[in-house]
Design a protein around this motif. Structure first.
Motif, PDB file in Angstrom:
ATOM      1  N   SER A  93       0.880  -1.179   0.000  1.00 55.24           N
ATOM      2  CA  SER A  93       0.000   0.000   0.000  1.00 55.24           C
ATOM      3  C   SER A  93       0.911   1.221   0.000  1.00 55.24           C
ATOM      4  CB  SER A  93      -0.894   0.031   1.245  1.00 55.24           C
ATOM      5  OG  SER A  93      -0.119   0.247   2.418  1.00 55.24           O
ATOM      6  N   LYS A  94       0.333   2.381  -0.124  1.00 57.58           N
ATOM      7  CA  LYS A  94       1.136   3.604  -0.122  1.00 57.58           C
ATOM      8  C   LYS A  94       1.902   3.746   1.177  1.00 57.58           C
ATOM      9  CE  LYS A  94       0.903   8.639  -0.587  1.00 57.58           C
ATOM     10  NZ  LYS A  94       0.020   9.802  -0.860  1.00 57.58           N
ATOM     11  N   ASP A  95       1.241   3.613   2.307  1.00 57.11           N
ATOM     12  CA  ASP A  95       1.914   3.757   3.604  1.00 57.11           C
ATOM     13  C   ASP A  95       2.967   2.678   3.797  1.00 57.11           C
ATOM     14  OD1 ASP A  95       0.392   5.970   4.213  1.00 57.11           O
ATOM     15  OD2 ASP A  95      -1.061   4.866   5.428  1.00 57.11           O
ATOM     16  N   ASN A  99       7.091   3.101   4.414  1.00 58.25           N
ATOM     17  CA  ASN A  99       7.663   2.496   5.616  1.00 58.25           C
ATOM     18  C   ASN A  99       8.831   1.582   5.249  1.00 58.25           C
ATOM     19  OD1 ASN A  99       7.599   1.789   8.552  1.00 58.25           O
ATOM     20  ND2 ASN A  99       7.066  -0.225   7.736  1.00 58.25           N
ATOM     21  N   VAL A 100       8.643   0.784   4.194  1.00 58.21           N
ATOM     22  CA  VAL A 100       9.731  -0.091   3.725  1.00 58.21           C
ATOM     23  C   VAL A 100      10.885   0.745   3.190  1.00 58.21           C
ATOM     24  CG1 VAL A 100      10.375  -1.844   2.021  1.00 58.21           C
ATOM     25  CG2 VAL A 100       8.217  -2.043   3.261  1.00 58.21           C
ATOM     26  N   ARG A 101      10.584   1.795   2.457  1.00 59.27           N
ATOM     27  CA  ARG A 101      11.625   2.642   1.892  1.00 59.27           C
ATOM     28  C   ARG A 101      12.508   3.250   2.982  1.00 59.27           C
ATOM     29  NH1 ARG A 101      10.783   8.287  -1.375  1.00 59.27           N
ATOM     30  NH2 ARG A 101      10.765   9.027   0.767  1.00 59.27           N
ATOM     31  N   ASP A 102      11.908   3.566   4.125  1.00 62.66           N
ATOM     32  CA  ASP A 102      12.646   4.215   5.207  1.00 62.66           C
ATOM     33  C   ASP A 102      13.351   3.235   6.137  1.00 62.66           C
ATOM     34  OD1 ASP A 102      11.802   6.639   4.217  1.00 62.66           O
ATOM     35  OD2 ASP A 102      10.121   6.828   5.621  1.00 62.66           O
ATOM     36  N   LEU A 126      13.008   3.214 -11.000  1.00 66.76           N
ATOM     37  CA  LEU A 126      14.249   3.989 -10.969  1.00 66.76           C
ATOM     38  C   LEU A 126      15.038   3.735  -9.687  1.00 66.76           C
ATOM     39  CD1 LEU A 126      15.831   6.265 -12.454  1.00 66.76           C
ATOM     40  CD2 LEU A 126      14.451   7.903 -11.156  1.00 66.76           C
ATOM     41  N   TYR A 127      16.329   3.470  -9.807  1.00 69.89           N
ATOM     42  CA  TYR A 127      17.183   3.375  -8.623  1.00 69.89           C
ATOM     43  C   TYR A 127      17.918   4.695  -8.471  1.00 69.89           C
ATOM     44  CZ  TYR A 127      20.253   1.712  -4.972  1.00 69.89           C
ATOM     45  OH  TYR A 127      20.893   1.565  -3.758  1.00 69.89           O
ATOM     46  N   ARG A 128      17.622   5.409  -7.374  1.00 67.43           N
ATOM     47  CA  ARG A 128      18.259   6.709  -7.131  1.00 67.43           C
ATOM     48  C   ARG A 128      18.461   6.874  -5.634  1.00 67.43           C
ATOM     49  NH1 ARG A 128      14.397  11.254  -8.574  1.00 67.43           N
ATOM     50  NH2 ARG A 128      13.646  10.794  -6.466  1.00 67.43           N
ATOM     51  N   VAL A 129      19.622   7.368  -5.256  1.00 72.46           N
ATOM     52  CA  VAL A 129      19.903   7.628  -3.843  1.00 72.46           C
ATOM     53  C   VAL A 129      20.312   9.084  -3.662  1.00 72.46           C
ATOM     54  CG1 VAL A 129      20.570   5.248  -3.333  1.00 72.46           C
ATOM     55  CG2 VAL A 129      22.312   6.877  -4.084  1.00 72.46           C
ATOM     56  N   ASN A 130      20.117   9.589  -2.440  1.00 71.59           N
ATOM     57  CA  ASN A 130      20.524  10.960  -2.143  1.00 71.59           C
ATOM     58  C   ASN A 130      21.983  11.000  -1.694  1.00 71.59           C
ATOM     59  OD1 ASN A 130      20.520  10.068   0.520  1.00 71.59           O
ATOM     60  ND2 ASN A 130      18.520  10.951   0.989  1.00 71.59           N
ATOM     61  N   SER A 131      22.434  12.159  -1.241  1.00 65.33           N
ATOM     62  CA  SER A 131      23.850  12.324  -0.868  1.00 65.33           C
ATOM     63  C   SER A 131      24.240  11.469   0.331  1.00 65.33           C
ATOM     64  CB  SER A 131      24.143  13.801  -0.584  1.00 65.33           C
ATOM     65  OG  SER A 131      23.314  14.284   0.456  1.00 65.33           O
ATOM     66  N   GLN A 132      23.247  11.019   1.105  1.00 67.31           N
ATOM     67  CA  GLN A 132      23.524  10.126   2.238  1.00 67.31           C
ATOM     68  C   GLN A 132      23.434   8.652   1.843  1.00 67.31           C
ATOM     69  OE1 GLN A 132      21.167  12.883   2.851  1.00 67.31           O
ATOM     70  NE2 GLN A 132      23.070  13.951   3.333  1.00 67.31           N
ATOM     71  N   GLY A 133      23.198   8.419   0.562  1.00 66.11           N
ATOM     72  CA  GLY A 133      23.107   7.041   0.087  1.00 66.11           C
ATOM     73  C   GLY A 133      21.770   6.384   0.361  1.00 66.11           C
ATOM     74  N   LYS A 134      20.734   7.176   0.659  1.00 67.64           N
ATOM     75  CA  LYS A 134      19.414   6.619   0.979  1.00 67.64           C
ATOM     76  C   LYS A 134      18.503   6.659  -0.251  1.00 67.64           C
ATOM     77  CE  LYS A 134      19.609   7.883   5.877  1.00 67.64           C
ATOM     78  NZ  LYS A 134      18.960   8.638   6.980  1.00 67.64           N
ATOM     79  N   PHE A 135      17.844   5.561  -0.501  1.00 68.22           N
ATOM     80  CA  PHE A 135      16.915   5.446  -1.620  1.00 68.22           C
ATOM     81  C   PHE A 135      15.780   6.454  -1.445  1.00 68.22           C
ATOM     82  CE2 PHE A 135      13.308   3.489  -3.853  1.00 68.22           C
ATOM     83  CZ  PHE A 135      13.889   3.125  -5.050  1.00 68.22           C
ATOM     84  N   ASN A 136      15.495   7.248  -2.479  1.00 65.48           N
ATOM     85  CA  ASN A 136      14.529   8.336  -2.298  1.00 65.48           C
ATOM     86  C   ASN A 136      13.520   8.475  -3.436  1.00 65.48           C
ATOM     87  OD1 ASN A 136      16.183   9.351  -4.289  1.00 65.48           O
ATOM     88  ND2 ASN A 136      16.587  11.316  -3.302  1.00 65.48           N
ATOM     89  N   VAL A 137      13.261   7.386  -4.169  1.00 64.81           N
ATOM     90  CA  VAL A 137      12.313   7.442  -5.279  1.00 64.81           C
ATOM     91  C   VAL A 137      10.881   7.310  -4.742  1.00 64.81           C
ATOM     92  CG1 VAL A 137      11.632   6.406  -7.475  1.00 64.81           C
ATOM     93  CG2 VAL A 137      14.036   6.410  -6.783  1.00 64.81           C
ATOM     94  N   PRO A 138       9.949   8.142  -5.205  1.00 67.30           N
ATOM     95  CA  PRO A 138       8.565   8.050  -4.724  1.00 67.30           C
ATOM     96  C   PRO A 138       7.840   6.823  -5.263  1.00 67.30           C
ATOM     97  CG  PRO A 138       8.715   9.683  -6.462  1.00 67.30           C
ATOM     98  CD  PRO A 138      10.129   9.266  -6.147  1.00 67.30           C
ATOM     99  N   LEU A 139       6.685   6.545  -4.695  1.00 66.26           N
ATOM    100  CA  LEU A 139       5.840   5.442  -5.121  1.00 66.26           C
ATOM    101  C   LEU A 139       5.350   5.664  -6.554  1.00 66.26           C
ATOM    102  CD1 LEU A 139       4.174   2.874  -4.310  1.00 66.26           C
ATOM    103  CD2 LEU A 139       2.360   4.449  -3.599  1.00 66.26           C
TER     104      LEU A 139
END
Length: 285
Positions: A93-95, A99-102, A126-139
């Motif tokens: 689900s969206k929530d 939760n899994v992403r975080d 899409l596989y994308r991470v931020n400067s801290q190496g955390k996955f940040n792609v939206p649903l």
């Protein structure tokens, strides 16, 4: 344990991957070398070329540690991985997605199931991470995503069963590929051809011009050993020059660009397929 797979299921990428080569394989086929014993792929990604060739001996590497962990779990623990993916599928689900992403998970199997789940449900795969190496792609917007392709995962597990899978920088291939019996396929992050070409960060450290030149030098060293080398990259003057300078063969391949921040820039483009050898199947003109 014997893995039971459907006769109709052929090995192919179990991940959607930006820049994946599945749609280009038919154009690549004439340029693959006629003979080799060991296959190396230092930028593994979705692994389309590996799954197509299904070499008897292969070493697969990538700088993305999560990706390497996932491939190892598919190879070594596919049934346990399928069980975890079924849980994700039931709870999706969206929530639940966010939760899994975080929460990256603690075991290798949890990390692998998380990556596959996010890949099947995130925007454009899409596989994308931020400067801290955390996955940040939206649903993404999917009515019924196929989070657990059981037969495909089992078929890929069999295809991967005899491979070496390592978390390494591409230059490490110099430690292994040494002769004309070796074939190395490089699918690096492409050199940008416009300001909007950097649509994703594959890792916290981007692949810049110096990295492209470091890759070129690696290819030159491999070619000097007699290793068969193939590279794909964007069709631009910089890439053309650095490989023509070392006497590699440069070929144009037509490709469909499906990811761009500007929808007007999606469509058919040309890419380069570059080889260090001439003993491929392409008919003489």
């Amino acid at each position: 344990m014997v893995i039971q797979i459907s006769k109709e299921t052929c090995p192919r990428p179990f991940l959607k991957w930006a820049g994946g080569k599945g749609r280009l394989i038919q154009q690549y086929i004439p340029y693959f070398p006629k003979n080799y014993k060991t296959y190396y792929e230092p930028f593994l990604g979705g692994g389309a070329v590996f799954f197509y060739l299904q070499p008897t001996a292969a070493a697969l590497t990538d700088i993305n540690a999560e990706l390497v962990t996932t491939y190892r779990c598919v190879r070594d623990n596919v049934e346990d991985l399928i069980w975890l993916l079924k849980e994700h599928q039931d709870k999706h689900s969206k929530d639940y997605y966010y939760n899994v992403r975080d929460n990256p998970g603690s075991t290798d199997l949890e990390k692998a199931a998380r990556l596959i789940y996010l890949n099947k449900t995130c925007f454009n795969g899409l596989y994308r991470v931020n400067s801290q190496g955390k996955f940040n792609v939206p649903l993404g917007r999917y009515d019924n995503p196929n989070i657990c392709p059981e037969d495909l995962l089992r078929a890929d597990s069999v295809a991967l069963s005899q491979t070496q899978i390592q978390h390494e920088d591409f230059i490490k291939v110099l430690n292994y590929a040494t002769s004309s019996d070796d074939f190395v396929f490089f699918d690096p992050p492409y050199h940008p051809i416009s300001e909007t070409s950097y649509f994703t960060a594959y890792s916290p450290n981007s692949f810049n011009k110096k990295d492209q030149e470091r890759l070129r030098d690696t290819c030159a060293e491999l070619a000097n050993r007699g290793v068969k080398v193939m590279i794909c990259n964007s069709d631009c003057e910089f890439i053309r020059k650095i490989y023509i300078d070392i006497n590699f063969e440069v070929h144009r391949i037509k490709a469909a660009r499906t990811i761009n921040s500007n929808t007007k820039n999606r469509g058919m483009i040309y890419e380069l397929l570059i080889t260090s050898f001439k003993d491929f199947y392409l008919p003489k003109q």
